[in-house]
Design a protein around this motif. Structure first.
Motif: not given
Length: 393
Positions: A258-274
């Motif tokens: 409890p209180g010790r959580i690690l998150i990993s995820l993939h976020a989709e972003v625009p390919a033509d973004g800076d």
């Protein structure tokens, strides 16, 4: 009483996401539990001696085991609050679950022993002695255990602790067990029926059930259970609140206590973004998750094509084909690679763990459905297990 004591002994007591505050609540509840259970043990043991009831004596030793459980819980919270070290870089939070498991084992052993001694009483019954003192002690015990169940349940929700929840369940089962003992005493006094041994067995069964439930609640997070859906929703809402994020997938939540959580995820972003702007946004999201949910987050950026009509059309077509197979599956990382003779349609499929088809059957079915729409489409598919509920990208 717990609320009053917390005002004096717990700083920042409303900040229950803080591991230090959680530890303080656990220690406080453990100390109060030790005191109250020892008080109940002394009272019931006296009542058992006065009445000659094996069921009352059994219930007294159940309270003694509860006091021992509270000691283990207190020690567990103290050890779980230790800072990370080179051997345990994610801290010692899971000790809380281990201490809860020890408590469960003690409860189960006590239950089996009480069933054994009560079974002997069935074959060798003894006359019980009734007195108003015994009646008062049992009634007071029921009320005290109801109070302990209430405050343990309240604190378990406040600090999200499975160990405290198990303690609350144990206290509630003690209420029922003592009520059975009280009923046996009254029935024996007014009817002369000797059901003391049978009631002792029933008390033992209550205790074993409480031990089993407590073990289940503590073993599950040790094995690596699915995260709380409400927590997943909070992560989803925070990440998707940023305009540059088109969708998320492949979220994994590691619980190191409890209180010790690690998150990993993939976020989709625009390919033509800076790239620098998007990277800065991802850093901001990671800090937002840390500050809001008190967790460590690692986010991988997945660039996706935006505004390409053919890609959008094919994605919509593929999504429709897959929904015909099952509405429970979703896709992500969708892209196309055009060739002179055919077009590779590349994507991942996320499926629940209980999905009825094998990965190979699903891939083959999906490829047939897509080629039925256009023979020149060749589907390149990877199957992911849906670790947590996901939003479609």
């Amino acid at each position: 009483m717990i609320t009053l004591l917390s005002k004096f002994f717990i700083k920042n007591r409303e900040n229950t996401q803080d591991p230090g505050v959680r530890q303080a609540y656990g220690v406080l509840c453990g100390a109060v539990g030790i005191f109250l259970n020892l008080l109940l043990f002394g009272s019931k043991f006296l009542a058992g001696m006065l009445s000659g009831s094996i069921a009352i004596t059994a219930d007294a030793f159940n309270n003694l085991s509860d006091a021992g459980s509270s000691i283990i819980t207190l020690i567990g919270f103290k050890m779980a609050g230790q800072k990370p070290d080179p051997d345990h870089p994610f801290g010692h939070g899971r000790i809380e679950y281990i201490s809860g498991l020890f408590v469960s084992v003690i409860i189960l052993l006590m239950g089996f022993e009480l069933i054994k001694s009560s079974a002997e009483k069935i074959f060798h019954p003894e006359e019980l002695t009734y007195s108003p003192t015994v009646l008062v002690i049992l009634l007071a015990s029921i009320l005290m255990k109801c109070y302990m169940a209430a405050y343990n349940q309240s604190i378990s929700k406040k600090i999200n602790s499975s160990a405290m929840k198990a303690t609350a369940t144990d206290s509630l089962s003690d209420c029922l067990a003592t009520a059975v003992v009280l009923a046996a005493t009254l029935i024996s006094h007014f009817t002369g029926l000797s059901i003391d041994g049978w009631c002792g067995v029933l008390v033992g069964l209550f205790i074993c059930y409480a031990g089993f439930e407590a073990a289940k609640d503590t073993i599950s997070p040790l094995l690596g259970q699915a995260p709380d859906p409400e927590f997943v929703k909070q992560v989803n809402d925070i990440v998707m609140s940023y305009d540059g994020v088109l969708g998320i997938h492949d979220m994994i939540v590691h619980n190191y206590g409890p209180g010790r959580i690690l998150i990993s995820l993939h976020a989709e972003v625009p390919a033509d973004g800076d790239l620098l702007t998007l990277h800065d946004m991802i850093d901001v999201i990671e800090h937002k998750l840390r500050d809001t949910l008190h967790c460590s987050a690692v986010i991988h950026m997945d660039p996706v094509c935006v505004g390409d009509e053919e890609t959008e059309h094919l994605k919509e077509l593929v999504t429709g084909c897959l929904k015909e197979i099952s509405p429970s599956i979703s896709i992500h990382d969708f892209r196309i690679v055009k060739g002179s003779t055919h077009t590779n349609v590349i994507f991942d499929i996320a499926v629940p763990y209980d999905f009825p088809m094998t990965d190979e059957e699903l891939i083959e079915t999906a490829q047939r459905r897509i080629q039925r729409e256009n023979p020149n489409y060749f589907a390149v598919i990877e199957v992911d297990k849906q670790y947590v509920p996901e939003k479609e990208g």
